[in-house]
Design a protein around this motif. Structure first.
Motif, short mmCIF file in Angstrom:
data_model
loop_
_atom_site.label_atom_id
_atom_site.label_comp_id
_atom_site.label_asym_id
_atom_site.label_seq_id
_atom_site.Cartn_x
_atom_site.Cartn_y
_atom_site.Cartn_z
N THR A 178 0.83 -1.20 0.00
CA THR A 178 0.00 0.00 0.00
C THR A 178 0.86 1.25 0.00
O THR A 178 0.57 2.23 -0.71
N GLY A 179 1.94 1.24 0.80
CA GLY A 179 2.83 2.40 0.83
C GLY A 179 3.46 2.67 -0.53
O GLY A 179 3.56 3.83 -0.96
N GLY A 180 3.85 1.62 -1.22
CA GLY A 180 4.42 1.79 -2.55
C GLY A 180 3.42 2.36 -3.54
O GLY A 180 3.75 3.25 -4.33
N PHE A 181 2.19 1.85 -3.49
CA PHE A 181 1.17 2.37 -4.40
C PHE A 181 0.85 3.82 -4.08
O PHE A 181 0.59 4.63 -4.98
N ASP A 182 0.88 4.18 -2.79
CA ASP A 182 0.58 5.57 -2.41
C ASP A 182 1.66 6.52 -2.91
O ASP A 182 1.37 7.68 -3.23
N ILE A 183 2.89 6.06 -2.99
CA ILE A 183 3.95 6.89 -3.57
C ILE A 183 3.64 7.18 -5.03
O ILE A 183 3.79 8.32 -5.51
N ILE A 184 3.20 6.16 -5.76
CA ILE A 184 2.81 6.37 -7.15
C ILE A 184 1.67 7.38 -7.24
O ILE A 184 1.69 8.30 -8.06
N TYR A 185 0.68 7.23 -6.38
CA TYR A 185 -0.47 8.14 -6.38
C TYR A 185 -0.04 9.57 -6.10
O TYR A 185 -0.56 10.52 -6.70
N SER A 186 0.93 9.75 -5.19
CA SER A 186 1.36 11.09 -4.82
C SER A 186 2.11 11.80 -5.93
O SER A 186 2.29 13.02 -5.89
N CYS A 187 2.53 11.04 -6.94
CA CYS A 187 3.26 11.66 -8.06
C CYS A 187 2.39 12.65 -8.83
O CYS A 187 2.91 13.48 -9.58
N GLN A 188 1.06 12.58 -8.63
CA GLN A 188 0.19 13.55 -9.29
C GLN A 188 0.48 14.97 -8.83
O GLN A 188 0.22 15.93 -9.56
N ASP A 189 0.99 15.12 -7.61
CA ASP A 189 1.27 16.44 -7.06
C ASP A 189 2.75 16.78 -7.12
O ASP A 189 3.22 17.68 -6.41
N TYR A 190 3.50 16.06 -7.96
CA TYR A 190 4.94 16.33 -8.07
C TYR A 190 5.19 17.73 -8.59
O TYR A 190 6.09 18.42 -8.16
N GLU A 191 4.39 18.14 -9.55
CA GLU A 191 4.55 19.45 -10.15
C GLU A 191 3.34 20.32 -9.81
O GLU A 191 2.33 19.83 -9.33
N GLY A 192 3.43 21.59 -10.10
CA GLY A 192 2.29 22.48 -9.90
C GLY A 192 2.45 23.36 -8.69
O GLY A 192 3.48 23.34 -8.00
N PRO A 193 1.42 24.16 -8.37
CA PRO A 193 1.53 25.18 -7.33
C PRO A 193 1.32 24.67 -5.92
O PRO A 193 1.43 25.41 -4.97
N LEU A 194 1.00 23.37 -5.73
CA LEU A 194 0.69 22.88 -4.39
C LEU A 194 1.80 23.14 -3.37
O LEU A 194 1.55 23.67 -2.30
N PRO A 195 3.07 22.78 -3.65
CA PRO A 195 4.11 23.00 -2.64
C PRO A 195 4.24 24.47 -2.25
O PRO A 195 4.42 24.80 -1.09
N LEU A 196 4.18 25.36 -3.24
CA LEU A 196 4.34 26.79 -2.97
C LEU A 196 3.16 27.34 -2.18
O LEU A 196 3.32 28.12 -1.25
N ALA A 197 1.97 26.90 -2.52
CA ALA A 197 0.77 27.43 -1.87
C ALA A 197 0.63 26.97 -0.43
O ALA A 197 0.14 27.69 0.43
N THR A 198 1.06 25.74 -0.14
CA THR A 198 0.86 25.18 1.19
C THR A 198 2.11 25.22 2.05
O THR A 198 2.02 25.00 3.26
N GLY A 199 3.26 25.46 1.44
CA GLY A 199 4.50 25.42 2.19
C GLY A 199 4.98 24.01 2.43
O GLY A 199 5.91 23.77 3.21
N LEU A 200 4.37 23.03 1.77
CA LEU A 200 4.74 21.63 1.93
C LEU A 200 5.38 21.14 0.65
O LEU A 200 4.88 21.40 -0.44
N PRO A 201 6.50 20.42 0.74
CA PRO A 201 7.15 19.92 -0.48
C PRO A 201 6.31 18.86 -1.15
O PRO A 201 5.45 18.25 -0.52
N PRO A 202 6.51 18.58 -2.46
CA PRO A 202 5.75 17.55 -3.16
C PRO A 202 6.12 16.18 -2.69
O PRO A 202 6.94 15.99 -1.81
N LEU A 203 5.53 15.17 -3.36
CA LEU A 203 5.73 13.76 -3.01
C LEU A 203 5.35 13.54 -1.56
O LEU A 203 6.09 13.02 -0.75
N SER A 204 4.12 13.99 -1.23
CA SER A 204 3.61 13.86 0.14
C SER A 204 4.60 14.43 1.14
O SER A 204 4.94 13.81 2.14
#
Length: 229
Positions: A178-204
């Protein structure tokens, strides 16, 4: 009518139909426990309460996660249309949903056996913990895996009334799968404004370097994650 509509929206929010994908892990643990007696005694009442407990715990955990992540979801283009940030469901209704489904889980544990009932608060603590680990550790994927990985062990306890160390091998397998599959799922947020907007780095929220994250989430893997959403 509004209550039924909001309940339907809540079930849609947590992808209630996906509960079926989590059930095999718990039911496998139950079948292994029944096998100890050579399948001479299969109690379908126990199986039914295991299903109720599994669905209750998953529903509570999913709704809790949506509540805790609502502000972050609102800043992420991929998740801003989810029910809470989009205003389709109120926080108060979602908190009520968490409480009710948690009580359903505890009630199911009570019906199974005393040990399940005593361990039910700990099980809820594990599934709720995941929502916070994303904020301070890159091992959040493993925590999520463990939250699902305890299902076979819990089902074994439900059938046998005690824990056998052998079932922990299945717990470990489910945890890392499950942890491995969740890493794949988190790749959707690898790029884009999420890290900048939230102050949290990508890849969960992993603190790894961009070079290491690129190895974990190459372009073809990110495309697969988006398509499998």
């Amino acid at each position: 009518m509004k209550f039924l509509q909001r309940t339907r929206l809540a079930l849609d929010m947590i992808k209630f139909e996906h509960s079926v994908f989590a059930l095999p892990f718990a039911l496998t643990g139950a079948l292994l426990a029944f096998r100890e007696d050579g399948f001479t005694r299969i109690d379908f009442r126990i199986i039914a309460w295991i299903i109720v407990a599994m669905v209750g715990a998953r529903s509570a955990a999913m709704a809790f996660n949506r509540l805790v992540d609502a502000e972050i979801d609102a800043k992420n283009p991929r998740t801003k249309t989810r029910h809470i940030p989009a205003g389709l469901l109120s926080r108060s209704f979602c908190w009520t949903f968490v409480v009710v489904t948690s009580l359903i889980f505890v009630a199911a544990a009570y019906e199974l056996n005393p040990l399940c009932f005593r361990l039910s608060p700990a099980a809820l603590a594990v599934v709720f913990l995941y929502s916070f680990t994303k904020r301070f550790t890159s091992l959040s994927h493993v925590v999520l895996g463990f939250a699902l990985g305890i299902a076979p062990a819990a089902a074994w306890i439900a059938v046998r009334g005690s824990l056998d160390p052998r079932i922990l091998l299945l717990t470990a397998a489910v945890t890392f799968w499950t942890g491995g599959f969740d890493i794949i799922y988190s790749c959707q947020d690898y790029e884009g404004p999420l890290p900048l907007a939230t102050g949290l780095p990508p890849l969960s929220r992993s603190p790894g370097t961009r070079r290491n994250r690129s190895r974990l989430c190459p372009p073809d893997l990110r495309a697969f994650a988006r398509q499998s959403q």
